[in-house]
Scaffold this active site. Sequence first.
Site, mmCIF file in Angstrom:
data_model
loop_
_atom_site.group_PDB
_atom_site.id
_atom_site.type_symbol
_atom_site.label_atom_id
_atom_site.label_comp_id
_atom_site.label_asym_id
_atom_site.label_seq_id
_atom_site.Cartn_x
_atom_site.Cartn_y
_atom_site.Cartn_z
ATOM 1 N N GLY A 250 0.818 -1.216 0.000
ATOM 2 C CA GLY A 250 0.000 0.000 0.000
ATOM 3 C C GLY A 250 0.847 1.260 0.000
ATOM 4 O O GLY A 250 0.531 2.244 -0.682
ATOM 5 N N ASP A 251 1.923 1.246 0.775
ATOM 6 C CA ASP A 251 2.837 2.398 0.806
ATOM 7 C C ASP A 251 3.486 2.583 -0.561
ATOM 8 O O ASP A 251 3.691 3.716 -1.020
ATOM 9 C CB ASP A 251 3.927 2.180 1.864
ATOM 10 C CG ASP A 251 3.357 1.726 3.193
ATOM 11 O OD1 ASP A 251 2.276 2.214 3.567
ATOM 12 O OD2 ASP A 251 3.980 0.872 3.848
#
Length: 301
Positions: A250-251
Site C-alpha cells: 500500500g505504501d
Amino acid sequence: MIYTVTFNPSLDYIVTVKEFCMGMVNRTERELIYPGGKGINVSLVLKNLGVESTALGFIAGFTGVEIERSLKELGCLTDFIKTKDGMSRINIKLRSKEETEINGRGPEISKEELSLLYKKLDKLNNDDILVLAGSIPASMPASSYEDIMKYLEKKEVKIVVDATKDLLVNVLKYHPFLIKPNNHELEEIFHEEVKTKEDVKRMAKQLQELGAINVLVSMAGDGAVLLSEDGIFYESLAPKGTVMNSVGAGDSMVAGFLTGYLKENDYKKAFYMGIATGSASAFSEKLATKDEVVSLLKQLS
C-alpha cells in the site's frame, strides 16, 4: 520536495520458518532486516523510482541509529528527531504457513520533542508534498494528524494521508490531496461489507464529499479504484504475479502514484503507476524497484 512522516519507525526483522511450531525451538531458513514504517516505505520506494524525498519522524536508541544509517546507505534523505529515552522498535514478521507479525511499542515522545517536528514543518514551502502515514503512538495526541494539517492549513502543501478509521475520517475537513484506504478500511469506516466495485465507488464518493480531493482505494488482487478531483473514476485489475510479501504494498502504491503525478501531471497515468508499484512490491521480497515497476506497467497499458 516530498516529506514523509513516520512517527514510530522500526527495524523490520523478517524471518522465514518452514513449519513454525508454538512452544518449540524454531530455526529460520531465511532472514532479512531493513528499516520500516509506512512513511519510510514511501521514501524508500520513491528513491527506487528516482524521486527525492526527506524522511521525518522520531528515532531512539541503537535501533534508531541503525534505521537512520541504513536509510542513508540506501540513498534516502533523513531529518529525524532523536528522542531522549527508549529505543525505536523492532517488528518481527514471521513467514511460515501463515504470516504473523509482532510489532514493538517504540519510544515515548514528549511534548518538547513533538514541538521540534513542528519546527521542521515550518520549513515546508508551497507546492511541497507531505505524506502522513501509519498509526500514532500512544504517547502522542490521537489528534496529531488533524493538528498537523490545521497547522499547515494556510500553506499550499499537498498532504497525503494513509491511515485508518477515525485517523482518516477526522482529517477530511482539511481537504487532503490524496487518501488511500483499502477495501477493508472502507468497511470499517462505513460499517458495511464491500461486495462490488460499485460499493467502492459509492464509498469513495462519500469520502470525497467529506473533503478528500483524490481517493485511491486499493483492493489487493482485485486491483484499485481512483476517484480524481474532477469526479472521474479510474479502475483496473492488478497485474498478474505471485504475491510474496504484502508488507509495504500500500505504501508503494502511494509512492508510485506520487511519482506518476509529479512526472506526468496526469491522474490516469499516476493511477496506473500506483497499481504497478504496489504490485511490484507485493511480488517481491523487498520493496519495488524501477525495473519491476516498468515491467508491470506494460500489463496495464
